[in-house]
Scaffold this active site. Structure first.
Site, PDB file in Angstrom:
ATOM      1  CG  ASP A   1      27.394  20.422  -9.979  1.00  0.00           C
ATOM      2  OD1 ASP A   1      27.043  19.276  -9.352  1.00  0.00           O
ATOM      3  OD2 ASP A   1      28.274  20.621 -10.923  1.00  0.00           O
TER       4      ASP A   1
ATOM      5  CB  SER B   1      31.492  15.725 -14.920  1.00  0.00           C
ATOM      6  OG  SER B   1      31.445  15.185 -13.641  1.00  0.00           O
TER       7      SER B   1
ATOM      8  CG  HIS C   1      27.155  17.292 -12.104  1.00  0.00           C
ATOM      9  ND1 HIS C   1      28.301  18.065 -12.165  1.00  0.00           N
ATOM     10  CD2 HIS C   1      27.420  15.991 -12.886  1.00  0.00           C
ATOM     11  CE1 HIS C   1      29.123  17.242 -12.408  1.00  0.00           C
ATOM     12  NE2 HIS C   1      28.758  16.112 -13.034  1.00  0.00           N
TER      13      HIS C   1
ATOM     14  CE1 TYR D   1      32.566  12.383 -17.634  1.00  0.00           C
ATOM     15  CE2 TYR D   1      33.668  10.239 -17.498  1.00  0.00           C
ATOM     16  CZ  TYR D   1      32.998  11.215 -16.827  1.00  0.00           C
ATOM     17  OH  TYR D   1      32.449  11.068 -15.681  1.00  0.00           O
TER      18      TYR D   1
END
Length: 688
Positions: free
Chosen positions: A625, A542, A660, A462
């Site tokens: 989203d 994301s 999302h 991430y």
């Protein structure tokens, strides 16, 4: 026949759009795909899904993978119990329910009663609970609903005794919970002005306002508590202190962890909002208060976190008092139970729980079952009983009851998952990034692995927004490991694993460090004979989707497959949609010349080079989203398909009636994971 020859991609809608950024001309030919409701975009989505699902349906292992996922997923899942008034509450999922159900009971061994079952709110499970809060007397439930994964919420109120909803109905709420006053007559919440119906999933969100809602009254009569028309980017979280005396207003700006703290005396109807922390220089989280003394978890002069006390009667900085000093570990959060601080630390990205008295003296460390993640320890100031969960890569979320007086943990709920954890092992390694920084990585796999360079690996990361990744159980990853795969989790800079300095080392002008850390993780796995490029897949969602996009455009030779999910792919226009402007605190703004240079240098959409052979890629996004709008993935897919010159597939999978990720129904999750692993089984040549 190569994959390339039998995959014919749809023609993507284009125009001649060129933008000027500080004297640099940048083409944006796929701008038409930014309109999700246009006829040509809808036709393109349908055509892309036809290609993608046609490809996936040809994979013989897909159905077998889906069946295994479904079987393993089918186990009872419990949340931590919590208490308000004279009632306990918890969430439970029987196994394959699309949404977890909220139950209430009068004692822990009493018969539970269904309080709210979100599965009854829609046929396909796409209406989800997005927030719940119980009134102080335990008689009312305020709850938020999200439809099709949208960030927009509607809040309602239910009488807990009768199970019947009141007339209260609040709309246009986003990025907000609810906090009840101690008299249980109403609650504070934050909302935006009503958006345009047609463009509510794309329009930017500014000018959040903090309101008080009194039970039984229409939203139009809600009392405006605080707003700032001179600060369109400010957002407000209102929380009532446990003693009911103060409303704490945490002021946030974008995704910056630094915040302001204001408060209002609720015992005085004429009291004004007092600005206690007036500068965005550090993060301050209120733990609790003793009358005028507020306890904070903060990284002010302590990047890994500490606990301080501020007396609002003498709030000058020279009067601030340190209670628990900064440690070598990172202080993630603090609560007060049994008049003691319960401090949640991260030590090399796994949990450590310590208990201190109110003067900051260490009482004990909570003994955890192993290397993993602990969460919970919630409750009231004088509670002697609390609950926590423990999970690891091979331990499903297990609930323990904890006695704050004796320090004893007892097993409360243990899930029964149809696998043997003894068949797997986890190890933590530390590798060096290209600038010499030591980065941790967890590896989990079946025991007896051969280091012959032929193991299929799914490397996940991430690296942003101060988010810490720690060990967590996942049926999805278990199925991957059952097939002989290795699951690797890299704790990249930009996260919060080592505090604010670690975060800042991977943001704005230093964002390239994050990609370098991920690339170095891949190189370490290859150098240490775990795998080779043809067997190595990377994934992330994301900000992690941006990570994957940046890495395959910078090092297309290093990976066999890529799974970027709901990624931020256009770093020059991300701030023009919904809450995207809030990410400029993390990424910088393309409107700033220096930031533009940094962003343009790594923006995945703009780094694609025609004629390059990219790894097998399956982009995933959703048509609803409204966090990272699907235009990012749409444009990246169109540009990737046009630039790609290899045999590997370049696909995009577009989920419908989903957002999302939050609140996604179980059935949709299982379908998506089955597709993900089937794609890797085929592209990495995994024998199933």
């Amino acid at each position: 026949m190569s994959e390339k020859k039998h995959l014919s991609y749809p023609v993507s809608p284009k125009n001649n759009q060129v933008d000027d950024y500080h004297g640099t001309s940048v083409a944006d030919p796929y701008r038409p795909l930014e309109n999700p409701d246009s006829v040509e975009t809808k036709a393109w989505v349908e055509a892309q899904n036809k290609v993608t699902f046609g490809y996936l349906q040809e994979i013989p292992a897909r159905e077998k993978i889906k069946q295994r996922l479904t079987k393993l997923w089918d186990y009872e899942k419990y949340s931590l119990p919590f208490k308000e008034g004279k009632r306990y509450f918890y969430f439970k999922n029987n196994g394959l329910q699309n949404q977890s159900v909220l139950y209430t009971l009068t004692s822990l061994d009493a018969e539970p009663k269904v309080l709210l079952d979100p599965n009854t709110l829609s046929e396909d499970g796409t209406v989800a609970l997005s927030g719940t809060t119980i009134s102080e007397d335990g008689n009312f439930l305020a709850y938020g609903l999200s439809t099709a994964g949208s960030d927009w919420q509607e809040w309602k109120v239910r009488d807990i005794e009768t199970g019947i909803d009141l007339k209260d109905h609040l709309k246009w709420i986003k990025f907000s919970g609810a906090s009840w006053t101690n008299d249980s007559k109403g609650f504070f919440y934050s909302r935006y002005d009503e958006p345009k119906e047609k463009t509510k999933l794309e329009d930017v969100n500014y000018y959040q306002k903090l309101y008080y809602h009194k039970l039984g009254t229409p939203q139009s009569e809600d009392l405006l508590i605080y707003n700032r028309l001179d600060q369109k980017e400010w957002g407000f979280n209102g929380d009532v202190t446990e003693d009911g005396r103060y409303l704490i207003i945490s002021v946030w700006q974008g995704c910056d962890p630094r915040n302001l703290v204001f408060y209002k005396d609720l015992t005085n109807p004429k009291a004004k909002v007092v600005e206690l922390i007036q500068e965005f220089e550090s993060s301050f989280s209120v733990i609790d208060n003793d009358d005028s003394i507020f306890y904070f978890r903060t990284d002010f002069n302590a990047p890994r976190g500490r606990v301080i006390a501020i007396d609002t009667k003498n709030p000058a900085r020279e009067n601030w008092k340190e209670i628990i000093p900064q440690a070598t570990e990172t202080l993630e959060g603090v609560s007060i139970l049994n008049n003691q601080f319960v401090a949640d630390y991260l030590q090399d990205a796994h949990s450590q729980i310590k208990i201190f008295d109110l003067k900051g003296k260490l009482i004990r460390e909570v003994k955890l079952p192993g290397l993993g993640s602990a969460g919970g320890f919630h409750g009231k100031r004088h509670d002697t009983e609390t609950f926590y969960s423990f999970t690891s890569f091979t331990t499903p979320g297990t609930v323990y009851r904890y006695d704050m007086v004796s320090g004893k943990s007892t097993l409360f709920r243990q899930p029964k998952v149809a696998f043997n954890p003894e068949d797997y092992e986890t190890k933590q390694v530390f590798y060096k990034s290209n600038d010499g920084t030591k980065v941790p990585m967890f590896l989990t796999y079946k025991k007896g692995i051969k280091l012959d360079g032929n193991n299929p690996i799914y490397l996940y990361g991430y690296g942003g927004f101060n988010v810490s990744l720690s060990p967590n159980f996942s049926v999805s990853n278990l199925v991957w490991m059952e097939m002989g795969g290795v699951y690797a989790l890299a704790n990249l800079r930009g996260g919060g694993e080592y505090g604010e300095e670690w975060h800042q080392a991977g943001m704005k002008s230093k964002k390239q460090n994050v990609f370098d850390d991920f690339i170095a993780a891949a190189e370490w796995l290859i150098a240490n004979s775990y795998t080779k490029p043809a067997k190595l897949a990377i994934g992330g969602g994301s900000n992690g989707g941006l990570l994957v996009g940046a890495c395959i455009t910078q090092r297309p030779d290093l990976f066999g497959a890529a799974l970027p999910a709901v990624g931020v792919m256009d770093m020059l226009r991300f701030h023009k949609f919904t809450i995207g402007w809030a990410w400029t605190s993390e990424y910088g703004s393309p409107d700033n010349q220096e930031d533009f240079k940094t962003l343009y240098a790594y923006s995945p959409l703009h780094k694609l080079k025609s004629g390059t052979a990219y790894p097998a890629t399956m982009i995933t996004t959703a048509d609803h989203d409204d966090r990272v709008v699907p235009a990012h993935s749409f444009k990246f897919a169109a540009a990737l398909q046009a630039a790609h010159n290899g045999d590997a597939p370049a696909l995009i999978r577009i989920e419908t009636k989903a957002g999302h990720g939050a609140g996604k129904p179980t059935a949709k999750i299982i379908e998506e994971i089955a597709d993900k692993w089937a794609f890797l089984v085929r592209t990495l040549d995994v024998k199933v």
